[in-house]
Design a protein around this motif. Structure first.
Motif, mmCIF file in Angstrom:
data_model
loop_
_atom_site.group_PDB
_atom_site.id
_atom_site.type_symbol
_atom_site.label_atom_id
_atom_site.label_comp_id
_atom_site.label_asym_id
_atom_site.label_seq_id
_atom_site.Cartn_x
_atom_site.Cartn_y
_atom_site.Cartn_z
ATOM 1 N N VAL A 183 0.847 -1.190 0.000
ATOM 2 C CA VAL A 183 0.000 0.000 0.000
ATOM 3 C C VAL A 183 0.883 1.240 0.000
ATOM 4 N N VAL A 184 0.593 2.169 -0.904
ATOM 5 C CA VAL A 184 1.285 3.456 -0.966
ATOM 6 C C VAL A 184 0.327 4.520 -0.438
ATOM 7 N N HIS A 185 0.760 5.250 0.580
ATOM 8 C CA HIS A 185 -0.108 6.239 1.217
ATOM 9 C C HIS A 185 0.181 7.620 0.611
ATOM 10 N N SER A 186 -0.501 7.938 -0.482
ATOM 11 C CA SER A 186 -0.239 9.187 -1.194
ATOM 12 C C SER A 186 -1.022 10.338 -0.567
ATOM 13 N N ARG A 187 -0.755 11.537 -1.029
ATOM 14 C CA ARG A 187 -1.408 12.741 -0.483
ATOM 15 C C ARG A 187 -2.872 12.819 -0.883
ATOM 16 N N THR A 188 -3.298 12.044 -1.870
ATOM 17 C CA THR A 188 -4.684 12.095 -2.329
ATOM 18 C C THR A 188 -5.432 10.783 -2.102
ATOM 19 N N GLY A 189 -4.876 9.903 -1.272
ATOM 20 C CA GLY A 189 -5.518 8.625 -0.993
ATOM 21 C C GLY A 189 -4.538 7.480 -1.194
ATOM 22 N N ASP A 190 -4.952 6.297 -0.780
ATOM 23 C CA ASP A 190 -4.072 5.129 -0.860
ATOM 24 C C ASP A 190 -4.080 4.496 -2.251
ATOM 25 N N LEU A 191 -2.961 3.841 -2.579
ATOM 26 C CA LEU A 191 -2.803 3.059 -3.800
ATOM 27 C C LEU A 191 -2.364 1.659 -3.404
ATOM 28 N N VAL A 192 -2.752 0.667 -4.194
ATOM 29 C CA VAL A 192 -2.183 -0.668 -4.051
ATOM 30 C C VAL A 192 -1.308 -0.927 -5.268
ATOM 31 N N ARG A 193 -0.031 -1.161 -5.010
ATOM 32 C CA ARG A 193 0.928 -1.373 -6.088
ATOM 33 C C ARG A 193 1.338 -2.844 -6.104
ATOM 34 N N THR A 194 1.313 -3.443 -7.278
ATOM 35 C CA THR A 194 1.741 -4.828 -7.460
ATOM 36 C C THR A 194 2.985 -4.827 -8.350
ATOM 37 N N LEU A 234 2.017 -2.515 -11.552
ATOM 38 C CA LEU A 234 0.641 -2.120 -11.819
ATOM 39 C C LEU A 234 0.097 -1.469 -10.550
ATOM 40 N N THR A 235 -0.740 -0.442 -10.712
ATOM 41 C CA THR A 235 -1.233 0.300 -9.558
ATOM 42 C C THR A 235 -2.743 0.452 -9.642
ATOM 43 N N ALA A 236 -3.412 0.180 -8.539
ATOM 44 C CA ALA A 236 -4.842 0.454 -8.392
ATOM 45 C C ALA A 236 -4.993 1.590 -7.391
ATOM 46 N N ALA A 285 -17.898 7.199 3.730
ATOM 47 C CA ALA A 285 -18.452 5.853 3.858
ATOM 48 C C ALA A 285 -17.633 5.033 4.853
ATOM 49 N N SER A 286 -18.341 4.258 5.669
ATOM 50 C CA SER A 286 -17.671 3.417 6.657
ATOM 51 C C SER A 286 -17.032 2.206 5.978
ATOM 52 N N GLU A 287 -16.448 1.321 6.753
ATOM 53 C CA GLU A 287 -15.660 0.219 6.188
ATOM 54 C C GLU A 287 -16.507 -0.680 5.296
ATOM 55 N N ARG A 288 -15.891 -1.098 4.196
ATOM 56 C CA ARG A 288 -16.534 -2.011 3.259
ATOM 57 C C ARG A 288 -15.462 -2.841 2.579
ATOM 58 N N ILE A 289 -15.873 -3.833 1.797
ATOM 59 C CA ILE A 289 -14.935 -4.706 1.087
ATOM 60 C C ILE A 289 -15.201 -4.609 -0.410
ATOM 61 N N GLU A 290 -14.123 -4.421 -1.169
ATOM 62 C CA GLU A 290 -14.186 -4.485 -2.620
ATOM 63 C C GLU A 290 -13.182 -5.522 -3.114
ATOM 64 N N ARG A 291 -13.475 -6.073 -4.281
ATOM 65 C CA ARG A 291 -12.592 -7.071 -4.890
ATOM 66 C C ARG A 291 -12.274 -6.603 -6.304
ATOM 67 N N LEU A 292 -11.025 -6.835 -6.751
ATOM 68 C CA LEU A 292 -10.609 -6.376 -8.070
ATOM 69 C C LEU A 292 -9.425 -7.195 -8.569
ATOM 70 N N LYS A 293 -9.201 -7.129 -9.889
ATOM 71 C CA LYS A 293 -7.996 -7.720 -10.458
ATOM 72 C C LYS A 293 -6.798 -6.886 -10.042
ATOM 73 N N TYR A 294 -5.628 -7.505 -9.989
ATOM 74 C CA TYR A 294 -4.464 -6.755 -9.523
ATOM 75 C C TYR A 294 -4.052 -5.649 -10.498
ATOM 76 N N SER A 295 -4.633 -5.658 -11.699
ATOM 77 C CA SER A 295 -4.421 -4.559 -12.654
ATOM 78 C C SER A 295 -5.249 -3.337 -12.281
ATOM 79 N N GLY A 296 -6.191 -3.504 -11.348
ATOM 80 C CA GLY A 296 -7.091 -2.425 -10.971
ATOM 81 C C GLY A 296 -8.435 -2.498 -11.659
ATOM 82 N N GLU A 297 -8.591 -3.441 -12.587
ATOM 83 C CA GLU A 297 -9.834 -3.567 -13.347
ATOM 84 C C GLU A 297 -10.809 -4.503 -12.637
#
Length: 337
Positions: free
Chosen positions: A119-130, A139-141, A169-181
């Motif tokens: 996880v990359v904690h950027s100034r505009t929100g988090d990213l997940v980098r693979t 690849l980054t989502a 929004a409170s905590e939730r779960i999302e699922r995605l491909k590691y490409s971000g799609e």
């Protein structure tokens, strides 16, 4: 504003409804299993079988072991930020993933392959980098204005699930491909506000999704070190009062200048909420009419005090007191129109 006397905190202000939290991601989705190892962190170093794998760092936030590659991926603070490194279980030089100016944390290996995610904690929100380790291909989502609380890879290693939290929004779960799609919702948030979000100088500004013609909204300035996370008290306030809310680590003069340029913000009604004591001097550039709601450990449990334009409450309940007290100040005394 009232006399500087202690006032009992109304029962309704002592707490706010708590949105459900997701404490175990892998209890909700299928996660790849991890093999047991004897790697551990000791005195800021990675150690395996009594052997130091790394030098001492200021801190090691996380690590994960690939038994298939006999390699450890880890997040270590070398100077100011956390960076991602790789070291062999057999001992080797450390190979660092090309670093980002932001913190990189929560590293783990994808199953059945040569990929790591973090996880990359950027100034505009988090990213997940693979990162594909043999080729360094990345690849980054991105998750704008959102924090990633947890991540788990599916056994097939094509997708992962994340626990997310954000101001609206409170905590939730999302699922995605590691490409971000292919993003999809797995568990919806317990609470979601009907708001629009936009940047304002060094703050994040929330407002009702629809503005009425000629409307001017009171401004809440909510000071926090976690601007991309859900807050129950702040959410309760925005449900109970029609306001704009700027979420910021510390309001700067540039922020107040930007706020003055927004036509629909009413700077005659400004409330600053902080879990810290009142600053001296007050926030530079803030309107003279601004009222601060601050934590004061000297205030007895169950009481609050209003001193001119400062409302003081015990640290444990300052946010819920702020939500209740501000909503009370903004009530239309003439009733519905």
């Amino acid at each position: 504003m009232g006399c500087a006397t202690l006032t009992p905190v109304p029962e309704a202000w002592r707490s706010v409804p708590q949105a459900a939290r997701i404490t175990d991601l892998c209890a909700r989705v299928s996660c790849a299993s991890r093999g047991a190892t004897d790697v551990k962190v000791t005195d800021g170093k990675l150690v395996a079988s009594g052997k130091d794998l790394t030098p001492q760092f200021r801190a090691i936030q996380s690590f994960d072991v690939s038994l298939e590659r006999r390699e450890v991926a880890f997040a270590a603070k070398r100077s100011d930020n956390f960076d991602i490194g790789l070291v062999s279980l057999d001992g080797s030089d450390i190979h660092w993933v090309p670093e980002d100016p932001a913190d990189e944390t929560d590293v783990q290996w994808a199953p059945r392959g040569n990929k790591i995610s973090f996880v990359v904690h950027s100034r505009t929100g988090d990213l997940v980098r693979t990162v594909h380790i043999p080729t360094s291909f990345q690849l980054t989502a991105d998750f704008p204005y959102t924090a990633v609380r947890a991540l788990g890879w599916e056994p097939a290693a094509e997708r992962y699930a994340v626990v997310l939290t954000s101001p609206e929004a409170s905590e939730r779960i999302e699922r995605l491909k590691y490409s971000g799609e292919g993003r999809e919702s797995v568990v919806a948030p317990a609470v979601r506000l009907d708001v629009a979000i936009e940047p304002l100088a060094d703050a994040l500004l929330m407002r009702p999704s629809t503005l009425h013609y000629g409307e001017r909204l009171p401004l809440i300035v909510w000071i926090t070190e976690t601007p991309f996370e859900w807050n129950d008290a702040r959410g309760a306030l925005m449900r109970n009062a029609r306001v704009a809310c700027a979420i910021v680590r510390q309001p700067s003069e540039a922020f107040w200048t930007a706020a003055r340029a927004v036509a629909w913000i009413d700077l005659e009604k400004v409330y600053v909420v902080s879990g810290a004591p009142a600053p001296s001097p007050a926030y530079p550039g803030a309107p003279l009419s601004a009222t601060s709601v601050v934590a004061d450990p000297k205030i007895p449990t169950g009481r609050y005090r209003v001193d001119d334009r400062i409302v003081r409450a015990p640290p444990a309940i300052v946010e819920s007191v702020a939500a209740g007290w501000i909503a009370e100040q903004l009530k239309d005394r003439n009733g519905p129109r």
